[in-house]
Design a protein around this motif. Structure first.
Motif, PDB file in Angstrom:
ATOM      1  N   ALA A   1     107.377 122.554  75.954  1.00 38.20           N
ATOM      2  CA  ALA A   1     107.217 121.772  74.724  1.00 38.20           C
ATOM      3  C   ALA A   1     106.860 122.676  73.549  1.00 38.20           C
ATOM      4  CB  ALA A   1     106.142 120.703  74.921  1.00 38.20           C
ATOM      5  N   ALA A   2     105.970 123.627  73.781  1.00 36.42           N
ATOM      6  CA  ALA A   2     105.580 124.551  72.706  1.00 36.42           C
ATOM      7  C   ALA A   2     106.755 125.429  72.289  1.00 36.42           C
ATOM      8  CB  ALA A   2     104.404 125.418  73.167  1.00 36.42           C
ATOM      9  N   GLN A   3     107.578 125.836  73.242  1.00 38.02           N
ATOM     10  CA  GLN A   3     108.759 126.633  72.914  1.00 38.02           C
ATOM     11  C   GLN A   3     109.721 125.841  72.033  1.00 38.02           C
ATOM     12  OE1 GLN A   3     110.620 128.386  76.472  1.00 38.02           O
ATOM     13  NE2 GLN A   3     108.628 128.252  77.466  1.00 38.02           N
ATOM     14  N   ALA A   4     109.967 124.591  72.403  1.00 32.03           N
ATOM     15  CA  ALA A   4     110.897 123.761  71.636  1.00 32.03           C
ATOM     16  C   ALA A   4     110.384 123.512  70.222  1.00 32.03           C
ATOM     17  CB  ALA A   4     111.135 122.431  72.360  1.00 32.03           C
ATOM     18  N   THR A   5     109.089 123.277  70.084  1.00 37.47           N
ATOM     19  CA  THR A   5     108.508 123.045  68.761  1.00 37.47           C
ATOM     20  C   THR A   5     108.601 124.301  67.904  1.00 37.47           C
ATOM     21  OG1 THR A   5     106.994 121.365  69.614  1.00 37.47           O
ATOM     22  CG2 THR A   5     106.395 122.418  67.536  1.00 37.47           C
ATOM     23  N   LEU A   6     108.273 125.444  68.499  1.00 37.43           N
ATOM     24  CA  LEU A   6     108.331 126.694  67.752  1.00 37.43           C
ATOM     25  C   LEU A   6     109.765 127.013  67.342  1.00 37.43           C
ATOM     26  CD1 LEU A   6     107.020 129.189  66.591  1.00 37.43           C
ATOM     27  CD2 LEU A   6     107.086 130.232  68.866  1.00 37.43           C
ATOM     28  N   LEU A   7     110.722 126.800  68.235  1.00 40.85           N
ATOM     29  CA  LEU A   7     112.120 127.054  67.900  1.00 40.85           C
ATOM     30  C   LEU A   7     112.555 126.171  66.730  1.00 40.85           C
ATOM     31  CD1 LEU A   7     114.850 128.404  68.463  1.00 40.85           C
ATOM     32  CD2 LEU A   7     115.310 126.553  70.109  1.00 40.85           C
ATOM     33  N   ALA A   8     112.155 124.908  66.738  1.00 41.25           N
ATOM     34  CA  ALA A   8     112.513 124.006  65.640  1.00 41.25           C
ATOM     35  C   ALA A   8     111.911 124.486  64.325  1.00 41.25           C
ATOM     36  CB  ALA A   8     112.049 122.587  65.958  1.00 41.25           C
ATOM     37  N   ASP A   9     110.670 124.970  64.368  1.00 40.91           N
ATOM     38  CA  ASP A   9     110.029 125.482  63.160  1.00 40.91           C
ATOM     39  C   ASP A   9     110.761 126.715  62.629  1.00 40.91           C
ATOM     40  OD1 ASP A   9     108.082 123.518  63.251  1.00 40.91           O
ATOM     41  OD2 ASP A   9     106.590 124.799  64.245  1.00 40.91           O
ATOM     42  N   VAL A  10     111.157 127.593  63.524  1.00 45.91           N
ATOM     43  CA  VAL A  10     111.847 128.816  63.112  1.00 45.91           C
ATOM     44  C   VAL A  10     113.230 128.480  62.560  1.00 45.91           C
ATOM     45  CG1 VAL A  10     112.845 130.977  63.948  1.00 45.91           C
ATOM     46  CG2 VAL A  10     110.544 130.306  64.672  1.00 45.91           C
ATOM     47  N   GLU A  11     113.938 127.580  63.213  1.00 50.33           N
ATOM     48  CA  GLU A  11     115.270 127.207  62.736  1.00 50.33           C
ATOM     49  C   GLU A  11     115.194 126.551  61.358  1.00 50.33           C
ATOM     50  OE1 GLU A  11     117.806 126.523  66.841  1.00 50.33           O
ATOM     51  OE2 GLU A  11     116.657 124.845  66.034  1.00 50.33           O
ATOM     52  N   ALA A  12     114.155 125.772  61.117  1.00 48.97           N
ATOM     53  CA  ALA A  12     113.986 125.160  59.795  1.00 48.97           C
ATOM     54  C   ALA A  12     113.742 126.232  58.738  1.00 48.97           C
ATOM     55  CB  ALA A  12     112.826 124.163  59.828  1.00 48.97           C
TER      56      ALA A  12
ATOM     57  N   ARG B   1     120.898 140.204  64.775  1.00 52.22           N
ATOM     58  CA  ARG B   1     120.767 139.624  63.448  1.00 52.22           C
ATOM     59  C   ARG B   1     119.281 139.390  63.196  1.00 52.22           C
ATOM     60  NH1 ARG B   1     123.233 134.495  63.772  1.00 52.22           N
ATOM     61  NH2 ARG B   1     123.345 134.725  66.029  1.00 52.22           N
ATOM     62  N   MET B   2     118.865 139.516  61.943  1.00 50.54           N
ATOM     63  CA  MET B   2     117.450 139.490  61.630  1.00 50.54           C
ATOM     64  C   MET B   2     117.143 138.609  60.429  1.00 50.54           C
ATOM     65  SD  MET B   2     116.305 143.489  61.850  1.00 50.54           S
ATOM     66  CE  MET B   2     114.644 142.959  61.384  1.00 50.54           C
ATOM     67  N   THR B   3     115.905 138.108  60.413  1.00 47.54           N
ATOM     68  CA  THR B   3     115.315 137.545  59.207  1.00 47.54           C
ATOM     69  C   THR B   3     113.800 137.718  59.354  1.00 47.54           C
ATOM     70  OG1 THR B   3     115.273 135.656  57.689  1.00 47.54           O
ATOM     71  CG2 THR B   3     115.179 135.151  60.036  1.00 47.54           C
ATOM     72  N   ASN B   4     113.032 137.156  58.435  1.00 44.78           N
ATOM     73  CA  ASN B   4     111.580 137.337  58.463  1.00 44.78           C
ATOM     74  C   ASN B   4     110.862 136.085  57.994  1.00 44.78           C
ATOM     75  OD1 ASN B   4     110.928 140.503  58.807  1.00 44.78           O
ATOM     76  ND2 ASN B   4     112.784 140.303  57.570  1.00 44.78           N
ATOM     77  N   LEU B   5     109.591 135.994  58.362  1.00 47.17           N
ATOM     78  CA  LEU B   5     108.681 134.953  57.897  1.00 47.17           C
ATOM     79  C   LEU B   5     107.407 135.639  57.411  1.00 47.17           C
ATOM     80  CD1 LEU B   5     108.949 132.555  60.986  1.00 47.17           C
ATOM     81  CD2 LEU B   5     110.335 132.468  58.899  1.00 47.17           C
ATOM     82  N   GLY B   6     106.735 135.020  56.452  1.00 47.44           N
ATOM     83  CA  GLY B   6     105.478 135.576  55.967  1.00 47.44           C
ATOM     84  C   GLY B   6     105.609 136.204  54.591  1.00 47.44           C
ATOM     85  N   SER B   7     104.554 136.848  54.145  1.00 49.34           N
ATOM     86  CA  SER B   7     104.536 137.448  52.812  1.00 49.34           C
ATOM     87  C   SER B   7     105.447 138.660  52.708  1.00 49.34           C
ATOM     88  CB  SER B   7     103.105 137.865  52.440  1.00 49.34           C
ATOM     89  OG  SER B   7     102.233 136.754  52.456  1.00 49.34           O
TER      90      SER B   7
ATOM     91  N   PRO C   1     107.049 130.789  54.870  1.00 52.09           N
ATOM     92  CA  PRO C   1     105.765 131.014  55.544  1.00 52.09           C
ATOM     93  C   PRO C   1     105.901 130.932  57.058  1.00 52.09           C
ATOM     94  CG  PRO C   1     105.839 128.825  54.579  1.00 52.09           C
ATOM     95  CD  PRO C   1     107.057 129.533  54.090  1.00 52.09           C
ATOM     96  N   MET C   2     104.964 131.553  57.734  1.00 54.89           N
ATOM     97  CA  MET C   2     104.921 131.468  59.195  1.00 54.89           C
ATOM     98  C   MET C   2     104.418 130.104  59.634  1.00 54.89           C
ATOM     99  SD  MET C   2     103.392 135.115  60.483  1.00 54.89           S
ATOM    100  CE  MET C   2     102.940 136.027  59.015  1.00 54.89           C
ATOM    101  N   PRO C   3     104.970 129.547  60.713  1.00 57.49           N
ATOM    102  CA  PRO C   3     104.415 128.296  61.259  1.00 57.49           C
ATOM    103  C   PRO C   3     102.946 128.472  61.642  1.00 57.49           C
ATOM    104  CG  PRO C   3     106.553 128.782  62.248  1.00 57.49           C
ATOM    105  CD  PRO C   3     106.160 129.990  61.453  1.00 57.49           C
ATOM    106  N   THR C   4     102.170 127.418  61.468  1.00 59.74           N
ATOM    107  CA  THR C   4     100.743 127.500  61.802  1.00 59.74           C
ATOM    108  C   THR C   4     100.521 127.802  63.281  1.00 59.74           C
ATOM    109  OG1 THR C   4     100.677 125.088  62.088  1.00 59.74           O
ATOM    110  CG2 THR C   4     100.068 125.962  59.926  1.00 59.74           C
ATOM    111  N   SER C   5     101.460 127.382  64.134  1.00 59.39           N
ATOM    112  CA  SER C   5     101.307 127.649  65.564  1.00 59.39           C
ATOM    113  C   SER C   5     101.325 129.145  65.846  1.00 59.39           C
ATOM    114  CB  SER C   5     102.415 126.950  66.356  1.00 59.39           C
ATOM    115  OG  SER C   5     103.695 127.379  65.938  1.00 59.39           O
ATOM    116  N   LEU C   6     102.112 129.901  65.091  1.00 61.63           N
ATOM    117  CA  LEU C   6     102.139 131.352  65.272  1.00 61.63           C
ATOM    118  C   LEU C   6     100.822 131.982  64.834  1.00 61.63           C
ATOM    119  CD1 LEU C   6     105.700 132.524  64.141  1.00 61.63           C
ATOM    120  CD2 LEU C   6     104.769 132.405  66.456  1.00 61.63           C
ATOM    121  N   LEU C   7     100.306 131.511  63.705  1.00 65.11           N
ATOM    122  CA  LEU C   7      99.029 132.041  63.213  1.00 65.11           C
ATOM    123  C   LEU C   7      97.904 131.745  64.200  1.00 65.11           C
ATOM    124  CD1 LEU C   7      99.372 131.004  59.469  1.00 65.11           C
ATOM    125  CD2 LEU C   7      99.776 133.274  60.467  1.00 65.11           C
TER     126      LEU C   7
END
Length: 200
Positions: free
Chosen positions: A20-31, A52-58, A83-89
């Protein structure tokens, strides 16, 4: 846990994220990737990466003919990184106890993608950890001491988390290959690797 006693500081939490946590995190990253679509960088010599690459955060890590560096905007659309998802932080805080990260590299591996042995040394403070989260197909991860010598491999499955800390912060590491079809998390297959760090 420390899977390799002769590499103190390399930490590994197999299955740290459940399905469940994997699916939620994947959805956050895809968004987030809607505003920061993955692109294929090139080395300073002009050779395209296989990932292929991208980034999140400052800050986001980029590579082009001008070199390796962190910058605050996407190199193709000039937008700030999402921004990074709160789950990652929260995961970072729980397993590292270090000050909050300001960069998260998002690497998308197709089944034929690789990553050669390298060291993460473009950050301002090399005493701060690097945290890695695997989503999707299993990767054959290779790691060895910073100063050379023999390497060994570890299969990183979806939901696994590992970290480079302390004596292993500058360990040489890379991805030998992707085991296509080993996970159904990502539609169409492949692997997404998230690596959090403090860039500035």
């Amino acid at each position: 846990m420390t899977p390799f006693p002769d590499l103190p500081g390399f930490l590994y939490w197999p299955g740290r994220l459940d399905a469940a946590a994997q699916a939620t995190l994947l959805a956050d990253v895809e968004a987030a990737m809607i505003d920061a679509p993955p692109y294929r960088p090139v080395t300073p010599g002009g050779r395209p990466f296989s990932v292929r690459m991208t980034n999140l955060g400052s800050w986001g890590w980029v590579s082009d003919r001008a070199g390796y560096r962190y910058q605050p905007t996407h190199p193709e659309n000039a937008r700030p990184w999402p921004p990074m998802p709160t789950s990652l932080l929260a995961l970072w805080a729980e397993v590292t106890g270090a000050p909050p990260p300001d960069a998260c590299l998002v690497n998308h591996y197709d089944p034929d993608a690789r990553m050669g042995l390298h060291q993460d040394r473009d950050e301002a403070d090399l005493t701060q950890p690097v945290l890695s989260i695997s989503l999707g197909d299993t990767a054959v991860f290779r790691i060895g001491p910073a100063d050379g010598g023999s390497t060994r491999t570890l299969k990183l499955a979806s939901g696994d988390v590992c970290a480079l800390t302390g004596p292993a912060r500058l360990a040489r590491h890379g991805i030998d290959r992707i085991l296509g079809g080993s996970s159904s998390l990502i539609p169409g297959g492949g692997r997404i690797n998230l690596t959090l760090r403090r860039a500035a």
